[in-house]
Motif scaffolding. Structure first.
Motif, mmCIF file in Angstrom:
data_model
loop_
_atom_site.group_PDB
_atom_site.id
_atom_site.type_symbol
_atom_site.label_atom_id
_atom_site.label_comp_id
_atom_site.label_asym_id
_atom_site.label_seq_id
_atom_site.Cartn_x
_atom_site.Cartn_y
_atom_site.Cartn_z
ATOM 1 N N THR A 139 75.679 48.084 59.333
ATOM 2 C CA THR A 139 76.375 46.534 60.301
ATOM 3 C C THR A 139 77.007 47.494 61.521
ATOM 4 O O THR A 139 77.783 48.411 61.296
ATOM 5 N N GLU A 140 76.508 46.792 62.809
ATOM 6 C CA GLU A 140 77.299 46.921 63.797
ATOM 7 C C GLU A 140 77.957 46.522 64.255
ATOM 8 O O GLU A 140 78.512 44.589 63.963
ATOM 9 N N SER A 141 79.104 46.664 65.235
ATOM 10 C CA SER A 141 80.702 45.999 65.037
ATOM 11 C C SER A 141 80.391 46.303 66.817
ATOM 12 O O SER A 141 79.870 46.996 67.283
ATOM 13 N N TYR A 142 81.160 45.329 67.160
ATOM 14 C CA TYR A 142 81.729 44.980 68.767
ATOM 15 C C TYR A 142 82.856 44.770 69.321
ATOM 16 O O TYR A 142 83.432 44.436 68.169
ATOM 17 N N THR A 143 82.881 45.077 70.432
ATOM 18 C CA THR A 143 84.440 45.007 71.018
ATOM 19 C C THR A 143 84.305 43.469 71.673
ATOM 20 O O THR A 143 83.274 43.803 72.338
ATOM 21 N N VAL A 144 84.731 42.796 71.923
ATOM 22 C CA VAL A 144 84.367 41.288 72.503
ATOM 23 C C VAL A 144 85.856 40.934 73.402
ATOM 24 O O VAL A 144 87.111 40.769 72.901
ATOM 25 N N VAL A 195 86.804 41.256 68.301
ATOM 26 C CA VAL A 195 86.103 42.524 67.443
ATOM 27 C C VAL A 195 84.446 41.129 66.459
ATOM 28 O O VAL A 195 84.564 40.083 66.127
ATOM 29 N N GLY A 196 83.250 41.833 67.182
ATOM 30 C CA GLY A 196 82.450 41.598 66.228
ATOM 31 C C GLY A 196 81.399 42.249 65.703
ATOM 32 O O GLY A 196 81.683 43.095 65.360
ATOM 33 N N ALA A 197 80.942 41.950 64.403
ATOM 34 C CA ALA A 197 80.274 42.529 63.089
ATOM 35 C C ALA A 197 78.117 41.761 62.909
ATOM 36 O O ALA A 197 78.447 40.162 62.704
ATOM 37 N N LYS A 198 77.509 42.367 63.359
ATOM 38 C CA LYS A 198 76.712 41.404 63.132
ATOM 39 C C LYS A 198 75.749 42.839 61.889
ATOM 40 O O LYS A 198 75.257 43.992 61.958
ATOM 41 N N VAL A 199 75.349 42.410 60.910
ATOM 42 C CA VAL A 199 74.612 42.501 59.972
ATOM 43 C C VAL A 199 72.987 43.346 60.314
ATOM 44 O O VAL A 199 72.138 42.202 61.124
ATOM 45 N N THR A 200 72.933 44.330 61.234
ATOM 46 C CA THR A 200 71.549 44.873 61.544
ATOM 47 C C THR A 200 69.681 44.863 61.092
ATOM 48 O O THR A 200 68.687 44.473 60.907
ATOM 49 N N GLU A 201 69.950 45.571 59.505
ATOM 50 C CA GLU A 201 68.836 45.407 58.591
ATOM 51 C C GLU A 201 68.516 43.946 58.180
ATOM 52 O O GLU A 201 69.501 43.002 57.512
ATOM 53 N N ASN A 202 67.324 44.352 58.742
ATOM 54 C CA ASN A 202 65.882 43.154 57.827
ATOM 55 C C ASN A 202 66.766 41.508 58.438
ATOM 56 O O ASN A 202 66.711 40.734 57.430
ATOM 57 N N SER A 203 67.477 41.371 60.014
ATOM 58 C CA SER A 203 68.150 40.322 60.002
ATOM 59 C C SER A 203 67.421 40.267 61.432
ATOM 60 O O SER A 203 67.105 40.869 62.012
#
Length: 241
Positions: free
Chosen positions: A53-58, A88-96
């Motif tokens: 999971t990759e996290s972001y600041t918005v 904050v934001g979060a996105k699953v990056t594996e196989n996505s």
């Protein structure tokens, strides 16, 4: 017999964070399902693989050149410069292959300027000094597509009308989706503008405002009615992983 199932990422939590979230790798876990009968007993083992999971600041800022429409009245010209929020934001990056970034803003950092004589004009004239409409956010969350620039953010807030110390109306609850696309109600409609390279956008949202326990306000605004929010904003996204 065995099969391998990749777990779906959970929906982004509706409860807004008050601190920066730390997103970690999910632990590998194994779930066993079993069934039996008089003749046989089988066991199915399912392994759930970890995902990254990759996290972001918005950050969110409102600008000048906004407007509000409500009921049958002409537009209110609204200078929302100074509005700010952090999320904050979060996105699953594996196989996505998903480009949408789920985001959620911290209510403690979210500030929307009130409508006053210094921020709002009606028919070209400032609001009377004693009139004030406070905007108290209740929720601000949704998704941002970093590739296309499309924005959809659920916004819920209480609008509180007051006239000095003489009068304070019951809060009006406004709930809408602020979008960079088209927002259309029965009477009102608006079209937004997607994020550009500088993070600038225009977000619009039509909402139905229901009557409240206040005869004066119900009559003055003609509740129930529709309102339209038209906001110019800047949204910045940075990786915090």
């Amino acid at each position: 017999m065995s099969c391998k199932i990749n777990s779906l990422s959970p929906p982004f939590p509706c409860k807004l964070c008050t601190k920066k979230s730390k997103f970690r790798r999910r632990r590998r876990s194994t779930i066993f399902f079993s069934f039996s009968s008089e003749k046989q007993e089988n066991t199915i083992s399912t392994s759930i693989e970890p995902s990254t999971t990759e996290s972001y600041t918005v950050s969110f800022k409102t600008e000048k050149g906004c407007k509000l429409e409500i009921s049958r009245y002409p537009d209110f010209e609204y200078d929302a410069e100074g509005g700010i929020g952090t999320g904050v934001g979060a996105k699953v990056t594996e196989n996505s292959t998903e480009s949408d970034l789920p985001v959620s803003f911290d209510l403690e950092t979210l500030y929307i300027p009130p409508l006053t004589s210094s921020t709002t004009k009606f028919l070209g004239l400032p609001l009377p000094p004693f009139l004030k409409i406070d905007i108290v956010p209740q929720a601000f969350q949704g998704s941002i597509n970093q590739e296309s620039g499309k924005v959809d953010l659920e916004f819920k807030a209480r609008f509180i009308f007051s006239a000095g110390s003489l009068y304070k109306a019951a809060p009006l609850l406004v709930k809408t989706v602020l979008t960079s696309e088209e927002s259309k109600g029965i009477v009102k409609s608006g079209r937004g503008k997607r994020l550009d390279k500088e993070g600038k956008c225009r977000l619009v949202g039509v909402a139905t405002v229901d009557p409240i326990d206040d005869f004066l306000m119900n009559s003055f605004l003609g509740l129930p009615t529709e309102c339209l929010a038209d906001l110019k904003a800047v949204i910045s996204i940075s990786s915090s992983s």
